[in-house]
Every structure is written in structure tokens, then in C-alpha cells.
Design a protein around this motif. Structure first.
Motif, mmCIF file in Angstrom:
data_model
loop_
_atom_site.group_PDB
_atom_site.id
_atom_site.type_symbol
_atom_site.label_atom_id
_atom_site.label_comp_id
_atom_site.label_asym_id
_atom_site.label_seq_id
_atom_site.Cartn_x
_atom_site.Cartn_y
_atom_site.Cartn_z
ATOM 1 N N CYS A 91 0.847 -1.476 -0.063
ATOM 2 C CA CYS A 91 -0.120 -0.101 0.019
ATOM 3 C C CYS A 91 0.865 1.166 0.027
ATOM 4 N N TYR A 117 -5.796 6.629 -2.630
ATOM 5 C CA TYR A 117 -6.870 5.916 -2.184
ATOM 6 C C TYR A 117 -8.201 6.703 -2.752
ATOM 7 N N LEU A 157 -10.897 2.675 2.750
ATOM 8 C CA LEU A 157 -10.250 1.926 1.764
ATOM 9 C C LEU A 157 -8.856 1.830 2.327
ATOM 10 N N LYS A 158 -8.265 2.883 2.971
ATOM 11 C CA LYS A 158 -6.837 2.776 3.554
ATOM 12 C C LYS A 158 -6.857 1.798 4.757
ATOM 13 N N PHE A 172 -7.284 -1.976 3.365
ATOM 14 C CA PHE A 172 -6.238 -2.533 2.610
ATOM 15 C C PHE A 172 -5.064 -2.539 3.602
ATOM 16 N N SER A 173 -4.977 -1.593 4.450
ATOM 17 C CA SER A 173 -3.566 -1.808 5.381
ATOM 18 C C SER A 173 -3.826 -2.891 6.365
ATOM 19 N N SER A 218 -5.346 -5.747 5.530
ATOM 20 C CA SER A 218 -5.266 -7.055 4.752
ATOM 21 C C SER A 218 -3.873 -7.534 4.515
ATOM 22 N N LYS A 232 -2.750 -8.161 -1.177
ATOM 23 C CA LYS A 232 -3.184 -7.013 -1.803
ATOM 24 C C LYS A 232 -2.623 -7.081 -3.126
ATOM 25 N N VAL A 283 -7.979 -4.244 -8.884
ATOM 26 C CA VAL A 283 -7.416 -4.546 -7.536
ATOM 27 C C VAL A 283 -8.114 -5.656 -6.920
ATOM 28 N N ARG A 327 -7.894 -7.887 -2.599
ATOM 29 C CA ARG A 327 -7.322 -8.224 -1.400
ATOM 30 C C ARG A 327 -7.900 -9.375 -0.870
ATOM 31 N N ASP A 386 -12.986 -7.546 -2.647
ATOM 32 C CA ASP A 386 -12.989 -6.513 -3.124
ATOM 33 C C ASP A 386 -12.220 -6.301 -4.329
#
Length: 147
Positions: free
Chosen positions: A12, A17, A37-38, A41-42, A44, A47, A59, A61, A74
Motif C-alpha cells: 500500500c 486511495y 479503503l486505507k 487495505f492496510s 489485509s 493485496k 485491485v 485483497r 473487493d
């Protein structure tokens, strides 16, 4: 894809984002706020971000615990790039990252089941869910009302 270089990113560090949020809007996967989303995804473990000429076009994840369960979610592909195998490649990479887990799970939007079936996923008989917006999940046919 007409001689355009595809670039894959698996972290990431340099993600915009707002661009990611826009990708979800144009793929009709919902209005996902950049700041949310930040966070997701952080948090997860795995990704995949796919770029063509510095434009985010795909994208996906996976939330994973390292041993037992990996949940792929997602996955989104820009409409202009759908049907070119990018979604298949993203899911394949997330499955590869999740190799050795006891189970790899995802849920599909109605109508996309055959796509995932071709990638080795099978329909679960006992999957259950609680959504923040339960009524919308029923409208989108993500849930079935039991009578």
C-alpha cells in the motif's frame, strides 16, 4: 492488451486511495470512502493493485490469518479492461498467496458465480452473513430471506 505494460503492486506504500475509491464507484461495487479503503487495505495481509500507464485498472485483497482462513474480497476491474483476464490473474495471485491455508473463501455478487467456479471455487451450502445494511444486501440478492 495492445502493447501496454502492466505493473503489479503488492503493498500500500504508494496507493492513491481517492483513485481506488473511484475505481469501486465506476465498477458499481459501491461508494467506498478513501479513508475506509486505507484502513481495510492496510489491515489485509495480501493485496494486488494493477496499473496500466500509471492508471489503476484492477485491485483485489485478502484478509488472512496466516494459517487457517483467507478471505478474498473487493476484486474490481475497470470496465474498459474487463474480459482481458486481469480479474482472473488477480484472484489467481491472491489464491497463490493463500496457498496452504485450510480454506480460501470469497463471496460473489449475483451473476459472477460462474467466473469464480472456473477458478476452482465451489458454492458453500452453509455460508451465512450479517451486513451493516442488511436490507440493501437482500435487494442486491447477496442474502436470501428464509421463510
Amino acid at each position: 492488451m495492445e502493447n501496454k505494460a502492466i505493473r503489479w503492486v503488492y503493498d500500500c506504500e504508494s496507493i492513491d486511495y481517492n483513485e481506488l475509491s473511484n475505481l469501486y464507484k465506476i465498477t458499481l461495487l459501491g461508494d467506498k470512502k478513501a479513508e475506509d479503503l486505507k484502513v481495510v487495505f492496510s489491515n489485509s495481509l495480501y493485496k494486488c493493485f494493477v496499473y496500466v500507464e500509471e492508471k489503476l485498472i484492477g485491485v483485489g485483497r485478502a484478509l488472512a490469518d496466516g494459517v487457517d482462513c483467507s478471505y478474498i474480497c473487493d476484486v474490481a476491474i475497470h470496465p474498459r479492461y474487463q474480459g482481458q483476464g486481469i480479474g482472473k490473474s488477480i484472484v489467481g495471485k491472491l489464491v497463490e498467496f493463500s496457498n496452504g491455508y485450510n480454506k480460501i473463501i470469497l463471496y460473489s455478487y449475483p451473476g459472477k458465480e460462474d467466473f469464480y467456479r472456473k477458478l476452482g471455487f465451489a458454492k458453500m451450502n452453509t455460508a451465512m452473513a450479517i451486513f451493516k445494511n442488511q436490507e440493501q444486501a437482500f435487494e442486491w440478492q447477496l442474502l436470501q430471506k428464509v421463510i
